[in-house]
Scaffold this motif. Structure first.
Motif, PDB file in Angstrom:
ATOM      1  N   ILE A  81       0.888  -1.081  -0.037  1.00  0.00           N
ATOM      2  CA  ILE A  81       0.085   0.074   0.157  1.00  0.00           C
ATOM      3  C   ILE A  81       0.898   1.104   0.140  1.00  0.00           C
ATOM      4  CG2 ILE A  81      -1.759   1.226   1.361  1.00  0.00           C
ATOM      5  CD1 ILE A  81      -2.905  -1.406   0.184  1.00  0.00           C
ATOM      6  N   ASN A  82       0.575   2.256  -0.896  1.00  0.00           N
ATOM      7  CA  ASN A  82       1.296   3.409  -1.268  1.00  0.00           C
ATOM      8  C   ASN A  82       0.944   4.493  -0.731  1.00  0.00           C
ATOM      9  OD1 ASN A  82       3.144   4.779  -2.494  1.00  0.00           O
ATOM     10  ND2 ASN A  82       2.361   4.642  -4.469  1.00  0.00           N
ATOM     11  N   SER A  83       1.393   5.100   0.375  1.00  0.00           N
ATOM     12  CA  SER A  83       1.039   6.355   1.116  1.00  0.00           C
ATOM     13  C   SER A  83       2.002   6.760   2.199  1.00  0.00           C
ATOM     14  CB  SER A  83      -0.257   6.309   1.552  1.00  0.00           C
ATOM     15  OG  SER A  83      -0.606   7.475   2.492  1.00  0.00           O
ATOM     16  N   TRP A 107     -12.096   0.323   5.978  1.00  0.00           N
ATOM     17  CA  TRP A 107     -10.881   0.923   5.984  1.00  0.00           C
ATOM     18  C   TRP A 107     -10.983   2.404   6.168  1.00  0.00           C
ATOM     19  CZ3 TRP A 107      -6.831  -1.190   7.408  1.00  0.00           C
ATOM     20  CH2 TRP A 107      -6.620  -2.856   7.036  1.00  0.00           C
ATOM     21  N   LEU A 116       0.215   7.391   5.183  1.00  0.00           N
ATOM     22  CA  LEU A 116      -0.445   6.477   6.026  1.00  0.00           C
ATOM     23  C   LEU A 116       0.734   5.643   6.677  1.00  0.00           C
ATOM     24  CD1 LEU A 116      -2.607   4.142   6.307  1.00  0.00           C
ATOM     25  CD2 LEU A 116      -1.826   2.964   4.490  1.00  0.00           C
ATOM     26  N   LEU A 140      -6.579   6.542  12.814  1.00  0.00           N
ATOM     27  CA  LEU A 140      -5.276   7.028  12.166  1.00  0.00           C
ATOM     28  C   LEU A 140      -5.395   8.561  12.386  1.00  0.00           C
ATOM     29  CD1 LEU A 140      -3.537   4.597   9.740  1.00  0.00           C
ATOM     30  CD2 LEU A 140      -3.612   4.774  12.243  1.00  0.00           C
ATOM     31  N   LYS A 141      -6.691   9.160  12.375  1.00  0.00           N
ATOM     32  CA  LYS A 141      -6.963  10.665  12.583  1.00  0.00           C
ATOM     33  C   LYS A 141      -6.478  11.212  11.209  1.00  0.00           C
ATOM     34  CE  LYS A 141      -7.687   9.919  16.982  1.00  0.00           C
ATOM     35  NZ  LYS A 141      -9.068   9.697  17.321  1.00  0.00           N
ATOM     36  N   PHE A 142      -7.055  10.729  10.111  1.00  0.00           N
ATOM     37  CA  PHE A 142      -7.126  11.429   8.953  1.00  0.00           C
ATOM     38  C   PHE A 142      -8.330  12.176   8.822  1.00  0.00           C
ATOM     39  CE2 PHE A 142      -3.873   8.047   7.429  1.00  0.00           C
ATOM     40  CZ  PHE A 142      -3.337   8.674   6.398  1.00  0.00           C
ATOM     41  N   GLU A 199      -9.473  12.814   3.060  1.00  0.00           N
ATOM     42  CA  GLU A 199      -8.185  12.438   2.579  1.00  0.00           C
ATOM     43  C   GLU A 199      -8.057  11.031   2.687  1.00  0.00           C
ATOM     44  OE1 GLU A 199      -5.230  15.325   5.314  1.00  0.00           O
ATOM     45  OE2 GLU A 199      -6.080  13.724   6.125  1.00  0.00           O
ATOM     46  N   ILE A 212      -6.771   6.275  -0.365  1.00  0.00           N
ATOM     47  CA  ILE A 212      -6.059   5.315   0.367  1.00  0.00           C
ATOM     48  C   ILE A 212      -6.733   3.840   0.407  1.00  0.00           C
ATOM     49  CG2 ILE A 212      -4.838   4.637   2.539  1.00  0.00           C
ATOM     50  CD1 ILE A 212      -4.127   7.260   2.863  1.00  0.00           C
ATOM     51  N   PHE A 270     -11.634   3.295   9.780  1.00  0.00           N
ATOM     52  CA  PHE A 270     -10.169   3.035  10.376  1.00  0.00           C
ATOM     53  C   PHE A 270      -9.373   4.262  10.106  1.00  0.00           C
ATOM     54  CE2 PHE A 270      -5.725   1.591   9.700  1.00  0.00           C
ATOM     55  CZ  PHE A 270      -5.375   1.489  11.223  1.00  0.00           C
ATOM     56  N   PHE A 278       0.309   5.854  15.528  1.00  0.00           N
ATOM     57  CA  PHE A 278      -0.881   5.227  16.101  1.00  0.00           C
ATOM     58  C   PHE A 278      -0.544   3.803  16.815  1.00  0.00           C
ATOM     59  CE2 PHE A 278      -4.445   1.866  15.587  1.00  0.00           C
ATOM     60  CZ  PHE A 278      -5.277   2.357  16.554  1.00  0.00           C
ATOM     61  N   LYS A 337       1.295   7.810   9.961  1.00  0.00           N
ATOM     62  CA  LYS A 337       0.208   8.003  11.029  1.00  0.00           C
ATOM     63  C   LYS A 337       0.183   6.627  11.496  1.00  0.00           C
ATOM     64  CE  LYS A 337      -2.826  11.651  10.061  1.00  0.00           C
ATOM     65  NZ  LYS A 337      -2.699  12.694   9.189  1.00  0.00           N
ATOM     66  N   LEU A 338       0.285   5.437  10.996  1.00  0.00           N
ATOM     67  CA  LEU A 338       0.128   4.125  11.481  1.00  0.00           C
ATOM     68  C   LEU A 338       1.407   3.910  12.696  1.00  0.00           C
ATOM     69  CD1 LEU A 338      -1.011   1.198  11.385  1.00  0.00           C
ATOM     70  CD2 LEU A 338       0.805   0.649   9.694  1.00  0.00           C
TER      71      LEU A 338
END
Ligand SMILES: [Mn+2]
Ligand SMILES: [Mn+2]
Ligand SMILES: [Mn+2]
Ligand SMILES: [Mn+2]
Lengths: 222, 222
Positions: free
Chosen positions: A108-110, B83, A113, B91-93, B97, B101, B86, A120, A116-117
């Motif tokens: 997964i490309n971000s 997702w 992400l 993750l607080k997006f 945004e 993803i 989630f 978290f 933030k992961l």
DNA sequence: ATATTTTTTTAGACTAGCCTAAATTTAACC
DNA sequence: GGTTAAATTTAGGCTAGTCTAAAAAAATAT
């Protein structure tokens, strides 16, 4: 500057093979075996990766990651291990169930992400198998672990990781009551087959073969 | 019985187009436009999907999902929306945004993962844009919302979703102080261009164009 | 009812990744 | 050093998924 799922897997394979063999060049056959495809297919891909400056490739001479290639590979490893932590810590998967799912999630490309992961999860330093998680700059914090097979009798040991990540092995360890962070002590070594009698936390008398002891990583506490 | 990333995207497209137009057949051109590729490519794929029994396909006559196709499409939607929850909740997006993803994450293949994620998130019924999350059996719990443009003056309204999921629109709403669950009341309707003056929570005097009002979904509370 | 326009399909071509079989290069052996 | 074996690359072919251009079918207009 886009990179495919497949290219990422090749770079990861080259990275882990090069580490395994002391940072030497990686051969076509090693990659082929690691990824379960044919040598001719690997040659194809090596040309594409060289074209894109991910590797230095001289025909017949093996292959080495460029700085760009290493960065990309390490990022995949980082993603893989962070997702494994997520799966075990948050979703309550067992440590032997997460590898295949992480094998998908790692692509997964971000960048947002990953960051933030990581936050978290509390910026973990190790994945559920004890493997170090590289930071955002690609730096690994090396751990000075040894194989249980190399520990001396009566030393106080803490389990820090495993070398074999197969479901079979991990389940066997769980069933034997061994997990990351557990305390071990070698009580006896059989001088014929190098099997061990060990104490796990408070319980004496667990028998482990040499093969198993080679795949358990421990830190020597005293 | 394996399904590719690309096939999943086609099924999802067919599913959402068929809902959009009242469960009618979906045309090749509609799919082509939705997925930003050419009609000839769509025809190719429709043949493959029909071969695999995901759709009923009669040349020139449009296409319809089979039960198998619907199940598969709904599962992708379920994954996508879980997702998104989630990403926003954990993750607080921001709500504007997460779509791209989730577009990647929706293709991760593991039933165990969906189930554990659903549990971890507390079995949410709606995603961050108010769209319903189908349950594991593919059932949607319909919400009886209307567009804000259709609400009557002085009715008490609660924002339940949006029809336009673009970053631009979502950011505009956030800046205007409008989010899911907020209370609205239409104070005035301009009879010339159908623009509105509305009260958001406690604040009177927000101006909204007809176009915007068409894309905000509300439930009438009284 | 024809003629025109729109929609859809077919034909042919391209790329990424894979394969098998054959050729070539490098390594190992006597 | 010459011969054999192993590793690697080349040649040619396949599938999924895309494209453009042309043909065919369906819809629309006169
Ligand atoms: Mn992978
Ligand atoms: Mn791991
Ligand atoms: Mn998708
Ligand atoms: Mn959504």
């Amino acid at each position: 500057m886009e990179i495919s799922f497949t290219e990422e897997n090749y770079l990861k394979a080259i990275f882990s093979l090069s580490r395994l063999y002391g940072d030497a060049e990686v051969s076509t056959n090693q990659i082929s075996e690691h990824l379960n495809n044919k040598a001719a297919s690997v040659t194809d891909m090596l040309k594409r990766l060289a074209e894109k400056k991910f590797i230095d490739y001289k025909p017949y001479k093996g292959v080495r990651l460029t700085e760009k290639g290493r960065k990309t590979a390490v990022k995949v490893v980082r993603k893989h291990r962070l997702w494994e932590v997520f799966l075990v810590e948050k979703l309550k998967f067992k440590w032997d169930e997460v590898h295949d799912i992480a094998e998908q999630l790692e692509h997964i490309n971000s960048d947002e992400l990953i960051e933030k992961l990581d936050l978290f999860l509390g910026r973990p330093k190790h994945d559920p198998h004890g493997d170090p998680i590289p930071d955002a700059n690609g730096k690994f914090y090396a751990q000075k672990s040894i194989a249980l097979a190399e520990a001396k009798v009566k030393q106080v040991l803490v389990v820090t990781g495993v070398s074999d990540h197969s479901t079979q092995f991990l389940q066997y360890l769980s069933q034997s009551g061994i997990g990351l962070g557990d305390h071990l002590k070698v009580d006896e070594v059989n001088s014929y087959d190098h099997s061990l009698k060990v104490k796990v936390n408070k319980n004496h008398g667990l028998f482990l073969s040499h093969k198993v002891a080679l795949n358990i990583l421990v830190e020597v506490k005293s």
